[in-house]
Motif scaffolding. Structure first.
Motif, short mmCIF file in Angstrom:
data_model
loop_
_atom_site.label_atom_id
_atom_site.label_comp_id
_atom_site.label_asym_id
_atom_site.label_seq_id
_atom_site.Cartn_x
_atom_site.Cartn_y
_atom_site.Cartn_z
N TRP A 102 0.85 -1.20 0.00
CA TRP A 102 0.00 0.00 0.00
C TRP A 102 0.88 1.24 0.00
CZ3 TRP A 102 -5.14 -0.79 -0.52
CH2 TRP A 102 -5.63 -2.06 -0.19
N ASP A 103 0.51 2.20 -0.83
CA ASP A 103 1.23 3.47 -0.89
C ASP A 103 0.23 4.62 -0.74
OD1 ASP A 103 3.89 2.48 -1.45
OD2 ASP A 103 3.13 1.93 -3.43
N PHE A 104 0.70 5.71 -0.16
CA PHE A 104 -0.11 6.92 -0.06
C PHE A 104 0.20 7.78 -1.28
CE2 PHE A 104 -0.08 5.37 4.22
CZ PHE A 104 -1.32 5.71 4.72
N GLN A 105 -0.83 8.10 -2.06
CA GLN A 105 -0.65 8.91 -3.26
C GLN A 105 -1.78 9.92 -3.36
OE1 GLN A 105 -0.33 6.24 -6.58
NE2 GLN A 105 1.51 5.27 -5.79
N GLY A 106 -1.44 11.19 -3.23
CA GLY A 106 -2.44 12.25 -3.37
C GLY A 106 -3.61 12.13 -2.42
N VAL A 110 -3.28 3.47 -2.12
CA VAL A 110 -3.31 2.71 -3.37
C VAL A 110 -2.63 1.36 -3.18
CG1 VAL A 110 -2.67 2.76 -5.81
CG2 VAL A 110 -3.24 4.89 -4.64
N ARG A 114 -3.17 -0.95 -8.76
CA ARG A 114 -3.33 0.51 -8.74
C ARG A 114 -4.77 0.89 -8.33
NH1 ARG A 114 0.53 2.69 -7.93
NH2 ARG A 114 -0.08 4.67 -8.77
N CYS A 116 -7.68 1.77 -5.32
CA CYS A 116 -7.70 2.54 -4.07
C CYS A 116 -8.55 1.88 -2.99
CB CYS A 116 -8.28 3.93 -4.35
SG CYS A 116 -7.12 5.04 -5.14
N CYS A 135 -9.28 4.05 -8.74
CA CYS A 135 -9.03 5.36 -8.15
C CYS A 135 -9.68 6.45 -8.99
CB CYS A 135 -7.52 5.60 -8.05
SG CYS A 135 -6.67 4.43 -6.98
N LYS A 137 -10.02 10.68 -9.14
CA LYS A 137 -9.42 11.92 -8.65
C LYS A 137 -10.40 12.66 -7.73
CE LYS A 137 -7.45 16.22 -10.15
NZ LYS A 137 -6.14 16.56 -10.43
#
Length: 147
Positions: A102-106, A110, A114, A116, A135, A137
């Motif tokens: 898991w990564d934090f993006q904006g 995520v 890819r 969310c 995801c 926006k």
């Protein structure tokens, strides 16, 4: 002290900063928290949205690309699937599996494919079961803050 030693010390210090873990509650839509129901540490327990209360089942650590919660269990996408609506659960942490990355993006969290971490239909009712979704926006149901 010569420049080689200074460079080495700086490199070691920067590496240490990068390896530090961030920990706290993961807060999403409606100010609600990512929660493991009743603190159940059984593999496959689906995570939910719940009123933040600071309990152990709402504490998460983000380190080395994993979100680790109660009982040392990892946030996991069921079976590593990438289909919208796949449940998000806790599972025994395993090395190198994409469903636990898991990564934090904006402002989004995520994961595999890819996709969310998502609150279905933005439902802020306690106990809403979470899943992954494509995801979008600025989608409020996909925004999370680790605090």
């Amino acid at each position: 002290m010569d420049h080689k030693w200074l460079k080495l010390l700086l490199a070691i210090s920067l590496a240490g900063l990068a390896a530090q873990a961030a920990a706290g509650t993961l807060v999403g839509i409606g100010g609600k928290c990512l929660d493991v129901p009743d603190g159940n540490t059984k593999d496959g327990t689906q995570v939910v949205l719940w009123t933040c209360d600071g309990s152990p089942q709402q504490q998460w650590t983000h380190a080395n690309g994993k979100l680790v919660g109660i009982g040392g269990k990892c946030l996991d996408v069921n079976g590593g699937a990438t289909t919208d609506g796949t449940k998000v659960q806790i599972w025994t942490c395993e090395k190198g599996v994409p469903e636990q990355k898991w990564d934090f993006q904006g402002g989004a969290v995520v994961g595999v494919g890819r996709k969310c971490l998502d609150v279905p239909d933005g439902n802020t009712k306690d106990g809403t079961k979470l899943h992954i979704w494509t995801c979008e926006k600025d989608a409020a149901e996909q925004k999370w803050i680790l605090k």
